[in-house]
Design a protein around this motif. Structure first.
Motif, PDB file in Angstrom:
ATOM      1  N   THR A   1      19.992   1.513   8.858  1.00 20.51           N
ATOM      2  CA  THR A   1      21.134   1.281   7.908  1.00 20.51           C
ATOM      3  C   THR A   1      20.797   2.075   6.803  1.00 20.51           C
ATOM      4  N   SER A   2      21.991   2.761   6.305  1.00 20.56           N
ATOM      5  CA  SER A   2      21.663   3.754   5.397  1.00 20.56           C
ATOM      6  C   SER A   2      22.494   3.092   4.095  1.00 20.56           C
ATOM      7  N   ALA A   3      22.107   3.884   2.879  1.00 20.56           N
ATOM      8  CA  ALA A   3      22.684   3.619   1.442  1.00 20.56           C
ATOM      9  C   ALA A   3      24.114   3.528   1.601  1.00 20.56           C
ATOM     10  N   GLU A   4      24.581   4.532   2.354  1.00 18.42           N
ATOM     11  CA  GLU A   4      26.143   4.455   2.467  1.00 18.42           C
ATOM     12  C   GLU A   4      26.822   3.400   3.118  1.00 18.42           C
TER      13      GLU A   4
ATOM     14  N   CYS B   1      16.488 -12.805  -1.734  1.00 21.16           N
ATOM     15  CA  CYS B   1      16.606 -11.538  -1.624  1.00 21.16           C
ATOM     16  C   CYS B   1      17.851 -10.738  -2.467  1.00 21.16           C
ATOM     17  N   CYS B   2      17.649  -9.702  -2.720  1.00 20.23           N
ATOM     18  CA  CYS B   2      18.723  -9.069  -3.390  1.00 20.23           C
ATOM     19  C   CYS B   2      19.167  -7.587  -2.888  1.00 20.23           C
ATOM     20  N   GLY B   3      20.373  -7.321  -2.795  1.00 23.87           N
ATOM     21  CA  GLY B   3      20.773  -6.237  -1.989  1.00 23.87           C
ATOM     22  C   GLY B   3      20.638  -6.310  -0.675  1.00 23.87           C
ATOM     23  N   LEU B   4      21.284  -5.373  -0.159  1.00 18.44           N
ATOM     24  CA  LEU B   4      20.984  -5.098   1.477  1.00 18.44           C
ATOM     25  C   LEU B   4      19.872  -4.383   1.830  1.00 18.44           C
ATOM     26  N   LEU B   5      19.759  -3.152   1.097  1.00 18.45           N
ATOM     27  CA  LEU B   5      18.472  -2.336   1.327  1.00 18.45           C
ATOM     28  C   LEU B   5      17.567  -2.505  -0.042  1.00 18.45           C
ATOM     29  N   SER B   6      18.297  -2.747  -1.137  1.00 17.02           N
ATOM     30  CA  SER B   6      17.507  -3.194  -2.363  1.00 17.02           C
ATOM     31  C   SER B   6      18.441  -3.709  -3.319  1.00 17.02           C
TER      32      SER B   6
ATOM     33  N   GLU C   1      19.187  -2.062  -5.816  1.00 15.85           N
ATOM     34  CA  GLU C   1      19.863  -0.879  -6.450  1.00 15.85           C
ATOM     35  C   GLU C   1      21.369  -0.745  -5.743  1.00 15.85           C
ATOM     36  N   ASP C   2      21.592  -1.440  -4.407  1.00 22.30           N
ATOM     37  CA  ASP C   2      22.951  -1.566  -4.015  1.00 22.30           C
ATOM     38  C   ASP C   2      23.957  -2.023  -5.066  1.00 22.30           C
ATOM     39  N   TRP C   3      23.508  -2.797  -6.022  1.00 25.31           N
ATOM     40  CA  TRP C   3      24.522  -3.404  -6.728  1.00 25.31           C
ATOM     41  C   TRP C   3      24.644  -2.523  -8.096  1.00 25.31           C
ATOM     42  N   ASN C   4      24.027  -1.443  -8.152  1.00 21.47           N
ATOM     43  CA  ASN C   4      24.217  -0.540  -8.996  1.00 21.47           C
ATOM     44  C   ASN C   4      24.090  -1.165 -10.419  1.00 21.47           C
ATOM     45  N   THR C   5      24.873  -1.062 -11.354  1.00 19.67           N
ATOM     46  CA  THR C   5      24.616  -1.767 -12.725  1.00 19.67           C
ATOM     47  C   THR C   5      24.962  -3.114 -12.873  1.00 19.67           C
ATOM     48  N   THR C   6      25.751  -3.700 -11.879  1.00 19.10           N
ATOM     49  CA  THR C   6      26.112  -5.030 -12.001  1.00 19.10           C
ATOM     50  C   THR C   6      25.466  -5.923 -10.956  1.00 19.10           C
TER      51      THR C   6
END
Length: 250
Positions: A112-115, A139-144, A146-151
């Protein structure tokens, strides 16, 4: 005196009685699942059908083993041995399939990639599903995160989980970290990614399934060996070799 050693016969019947009880338990589980079948996916009928076949098969073969031991009939013992041989092969195949499928799932999670994570979050339906997973598995985010950016959504709120807002579901544990600078959302968020947490659960399920199938394979092997020994004793008796020999005590 019977054709088969008494101790061997009693042990054989005992384990088949245990198997029959397990078969009855499986049938009970299938009856309970049938009640909720209308709420499941469209392919549930096939899965339920295989479940019924498996449960009834376990009960039927166990009863066959009990009858074979009690009657000491050579033909019934041979039929039981044949079922044990077939069951051994099938359980080994199922166990290997589970191992292969587990490795494929692991590769899928690892690739699974960031894209892909970004496109997943941008989809409204997938986003809602991910938020439900975050609340349930801590948990938070699929990979981390950071997947949610700033929100960062409230479903990543670690303080709410500690305070009792979320009910624990037996997840692999969680760790709280401070929200990244420049982002909005909860002050404390889950550190674990949902990909790792979900696979942790999948891995537990796969391990249980592997243990189940390989355990049944070992049981079938033992049943096959014992039934072959019983066949040998019956043939020896019928050929004029005398009654079955008593088991030695050491």
């Amino acid at each position: 005196m019977g054709k088969i050693n008494g101790c061997l016969k009693c042990l054989f019947i005992f384990f088949n009685v245990i198997s029959a009880i397990i078969g009855c338990g499986l049938i009970y589980v299938m009856v309970r699942l049938q009640i909720y079948s209308s709420q499941l996916a469209e392919y549930v009928d096939t899965s339920m059908a295989w479940g019924w076949v498996f449960a009834i098969g376990v009960l039927g073969i166990s009863i066959l083993g009990i009858v074979a031991a009690c009657t000491e009939k050579l033909i019934i013992l041979r039929i039981f041995a044949a079922f044990m041989g077939i069951g051994l092969i099938i359980m080994m195949i199922f166990g290997i399939v589970v191992v292969v499928f587990r490795n494929k799932v692991k590769d899928m999670f690892d690739s699974t990639s960031a894209e892909k994570a970004k496109s997943y979050i941008e989809d409204d339906k997938a986003r809602g599903m991910l938020e439900d997973i975050q609340k349930t598995l801590y948990c938070c985010g699929l990979l981390s995160y950071e997947d949610w950016n700033t929100t960062i959504p409230n479903s990543c709120d670690c303080d709410l989980a500690v305070g009792g807002g979320y009910q624990p579901s037996g997840a692999s544990g969680y760790e709280c970290i401070s929200r990244p600078k420049g982002s909005s959302g909860p002050d404390q968020i889950f550190k674990q990614s949902c990909r790792d947490t979900v696979f942790w659960w999948f891995n537990i399920i796969f391990q249980v399934m592997m243990g189940f199938f390989f355990g049944l394979a070992v049981t079938a092997l033992l049943g096959l060996l014992v039934s072959i020994l019983m066949i040998h004793q019956v043939r020896r008796h019928d050929s004029g070799g005398g009654a079955s020999m008593a088991m030695k005590s050491y």
